[in-house]
Motif scaffolding. Sequence first.
Motif, PDB file in Angstrom:
ATOM      1  N   SER A  52      -4.332  -9.745   0.898  1.00 21.06           N
ATOM      2  CA  SER A  52      -4.792 -10.527  -0.252  1.00 21.06           C
ATOM      3  C   SER A  52      -3.732 -10.590  -1.331  1.00 21.06           C
ATOM      4  O   SER A  52      -3.627 -11.563  -2.069  1.00 21.06           O
ATOM      5  CB  SER A  52      -6.077  -9.918  -0.827  1.00 21.06           C
ATOM      6  N   VAL A  53      -2.927  -9.520  -1.436  1.00 17.14           N
ATOM      7  CA  VAL A  53      -1.798  -9.485  -2.359  1.00 17.14           C
ATOM      8  C   VAL A  53      -0.603  -8.932  -1.608  1.00 17.14           C
ATOM      9  O   VAL A  53      -0.626  -7.793  -1.157  1.00 17.14           O
ATOM     10  CB  VAL A  53      -2.091  -8.613  -3.588  1.00 17.14           C
ATOM     11  N   GLY A  54       0.449  -9.710  -1.445  1.00 16.30           N
ATOM     12  CA  GLY A  54       1.642  -9.219  -0.780  1.00 16.30           C
ATOM     13  C   GLY A  54       1.425  -9.040   0.713  1.00 16.30           C
ATOM     14  O   GLY A  54       0.709  -9.806   1.365  1.00 16.30           O
ATOM     15  N   PHE A  55       2.051  -8.001   1.275  1.00 21.00           N
ATOM     16  CA  PHE A  55       2.003  -7.741   2.703  1.00 21.00           C
ATOM     17  C   PHE A  55       1.767  -6.261   2.967  1.00 21.00           C
ATOM     18  O   PHE A  55       2.115  -5.407   2.147  1.00 21.00           O
ATOM     19  CB  PHE A  55       3.324  -8.169   3.365  1.00 21.00           C
ATOM     20  N   HIS A  56       1.166  -5.961   4.111  1.00 20.04           N
ATOM     21  CA  HIS A  56       0.977  -4.589   4.550  1.00 20.04           C
ATOM     22  C   HIS A  56       1.830  -4.328   5.780  1.00 20.04           C
ATOM     23  O   HIS A  56       2.178  -5.252   6.525  1.00 20.04           O
ATOM     24  CB  HIS A  56      -0.491  -4.318   4.889  1.00 20.04           C
ATOM     25  N   ARG A  74       0.822  -1.216   0.000  1.00 22.54           N
ATOM     26  CA  ARG A  74       0.000   0.000   0.000  1.00 22.54           C
ATOM     27  C   ARG A  74       0.856   1.266   0.000  1.00 22.54           C
ATOM     28  O   ARG A  74       0.711   2.117  -0.858  1.00 22.54           O
ATOM     29  CB  ARG A  74      -0.949   0.000   1.206  1.00 22.54           C
ATOM     30  N   CYS A  75       1.758   1.372   0.975  1.00 27.09           N
ATOM     31  CA  CYS A  75       2.561   2.602   1.074  1.00 27.09           C
ATOM     32  C   CYS A  75       3.980   2.412   0.571  1.00 27.09           C
ATOM     33  O   CYS A  75       4.735   3.382   0.469  1.00 27.09           O
ATOM     34  CB  CYS A  75       2.587   3.102   2.517  1.00 27.09           C
ATOM     35  N   GLU A  76       4.394   1.152   0.320  1.00 25.63           N
ATOM     36  CA  GLU A  76       5.701   0.814  -0.240  1.00 25.63           C
ATOM     37  C   GLU A  76       6.857   1.048   0.727  1.00 25.63           C
ATOM     38  O   GLU A  76       8.009   1.100   0.328  1.00 25.63           O
ATOM     39  CB  GLU A  76       5.949   1.567  -1.557  1.00 25.63           C
ATOM     40  N   LYS A  77       6.566   1.174   2.021  1.00 21.76           N
ATOM     41  CA  LYS A  77       7.667   1.234   2.992  1.00 21.76           C
ATOM     42  C   LYS A  77       8.287  -0.154   3.127  1.00 21.76           C
ATOM     43  O   LYS A  77       7.580  -1.162   3.097  1.00 21.76           O
ATOM     44  CB  LYS A  77       7.153   1.710   4.355  1.00 21.76           C
ATOM     45  N   PRO A  78       9.617  -0.237   3.293  1.00 31.65           N
ATOM     46  CA  PRO A  78      10.262  -1.542   3.496  1.00 31.65           C
ATOM     47  C   PRO A  78       9.888  -2.125   4.854  1.00 31.65           C
ATOM     48  O   PRO A  78       9.841  -1.401   5.858  1.00 31.65           O
ATOM     49  CB  PRO A  78      11.759  -1.219   3.411  1.00 31.65           C
ATOM     50  N   ILE A  79       9.597  -3.408   4.883  1.00 30.50           N
ATOM     51  CA  ILE A  79       9.184  -4.068   6.120  1.00 30.50           C
ATOM     52  C   ILE A  79       9.900  -5.401   6.260  1.00 30.50           C
ATOM     53  O   ILE A  79      10.096  -6.129   5.295  1.00 30.50           O
ATOM     54  CB  ILE A  79       7.649  -4.285   6.157  1.00 30.50           C
ATOM     55  N   CYS A  80      10.284  -5.724   7.498  1.00 33.06           N
ATOM     56  CA  CYS A  80      10.967  -6.983   7.788  1.00 33.06           C
ATOM     57  C   CYS A  80       9.924  -8.051   8.112  1.00 33.06           C
ATOM     58  O   CYS A  80       8.730  -7.745   8.270  1.00 33.06           O
ATOM     59  CB  CYS A  80      11.940  -6.804   8.951  1.00 33.06           C
ATOM     60  N   PRO A  81      10.318  -9.317   8.246  1.00 36.47           N
ATOM     61  CA  PRO A  81       9.339 -10.378   8.517  1.00 36.47           C
ATOM     62  C   PRO A  81       8.498 -10.148   9.762  1.00 36.47           C
ATOM     63  O   PRO A  81       7.324 -10.518   9.794  1.00 36.47           O
ATOM     64  CB  PRO A  81      10.214 -11.630   8.636  1.00 36.47           C
ATOM     65  N   ASP A  82       9.065  -9.539  10.808  1.00 44.33           N
ATOM     66  CA  ASP A  82       8.303  -9.310  12.029  1.00 44.33           C
ATOM     67  C   ASP A  82       7.219  -8.253  11.859  1.00 44.33           C
ATOM     68  O   ASP A  82       6.283  -8.184  12.662  1.00 44.33           O
ATOM     69  CB  ASP A  82       9.242  -8.876  13.169  1.00 44.33           C
ATOM     70  N   CYS A  83       7.350  -7.417  10.831  1.00 40.31           N
ATOM     71  CA  CYS A  83       6.385  -6.327  10.620  1.00 40.31           C
ATOM     72  C   CYS A  83       5.387  -6.640   9.520  1.00 40.31           C
ATOM     73  O   CYS A  83       4.434  -5.886   9.314  1.00 40.31           O
ATOM     74  CB  CYS A  83       7.125  -5.029  10.271  1.00 40.31           C
ATOM     75  N   MET A  84       5.588  -7.721   8.788  1.00 39.62           N
ATOM     76  CA  MET A  84       4.728  -8.032   7.655  1.00 39.62           C
ATOM     77  C   MET A  84       3.382  -8.564   8.137  1.00 39.62           C
ATOM     78  O   MET A  84       3.321  -9.451   8.979  1.00 39.62           O
ATOM     79  CB  MET A  84       5.391  -9.060   6.740  1.00 39.62           C
TER      80      MET A  84
END
Length: 300
Positions: A51-55, A37-47
Amino acid sequence: MDQVPGSPQEPKDARGGDGLPACYRHPDRTTGIHCTRCEKPICPDCMVSASVGFHCPDCVRSGGGTGRSATATQPRTLAGSAIAANPRLITLILMGLNVAVFIAVRAEGARLLSELGMLGRTPPGYLPQGVAEGEWYRLVTAMFLHQEIPHIAFNMLSLWWLGPPLEAALGRLRFTALYMLSGLGGSALTYLVADPAGFSLGASGAIFGLLGATAVLMRRLRYDMKPVLILLGLNLVFTFTWPNISWQAHIGGLVVGAAVAYGMVHAPRGRRNLVQAATCAVALLAIVAVVWVRTLQLVG
């Protein structure tokens, strides 16, 4: 509000030694995943799975609409469309159309095939037929035409596998445009380089377009590309080694599908709709130009 050096928001664009950005909440962790949605980088703990990808956690918290307008907080797909309740609707409609035409062909026989199949121009001495004779509708109708059960079964299984993830990522309107332009791209290349008296049919051009779009989407989301590349390679080998396959339709659909998908998922957020519409318009104009040039060659 100005950002203070060292604040939790600053690492959004930070880079690690491997060139990957740092998680916006954990500066010490590099990652190749971004919030869809916002394209900020996120690590596994924040993912947070979507429905598509991660927020990211911020986008999940803002989904209720507090502090923002309804438009700003409405969940969007990677391509900017509203998230649909049923991400398989268009896929099911396309499958239904293909099956309905197949049933009609089985009932009507050769007459319907000859009227709807992809045909450039008949040789001299035959009743004038084909795209060169003004029957441009064949470029479209051939996309939904199948004669044998294995042919439609393979194409519909491929559509069911490739369609829903792309429909969820792009949205219904954009997915429909991708499918139709891919199929038209396959028909146009067939018309351009194949024997004009040759006859072709099937949804394979559109399916290859979806395959190319899947590769583009996976690269955009920074997913592992190996599975889709292996699948694409196997299909290309099959295309050029199996008899009675229109490689022109496959390659035309693949090129157009990948190009359209690239424009859709890489469009800048501020001009997303404009860039996506322009991408589809350019693809359509290119297809029309190919058909027009080939027609002049055949009737000139």
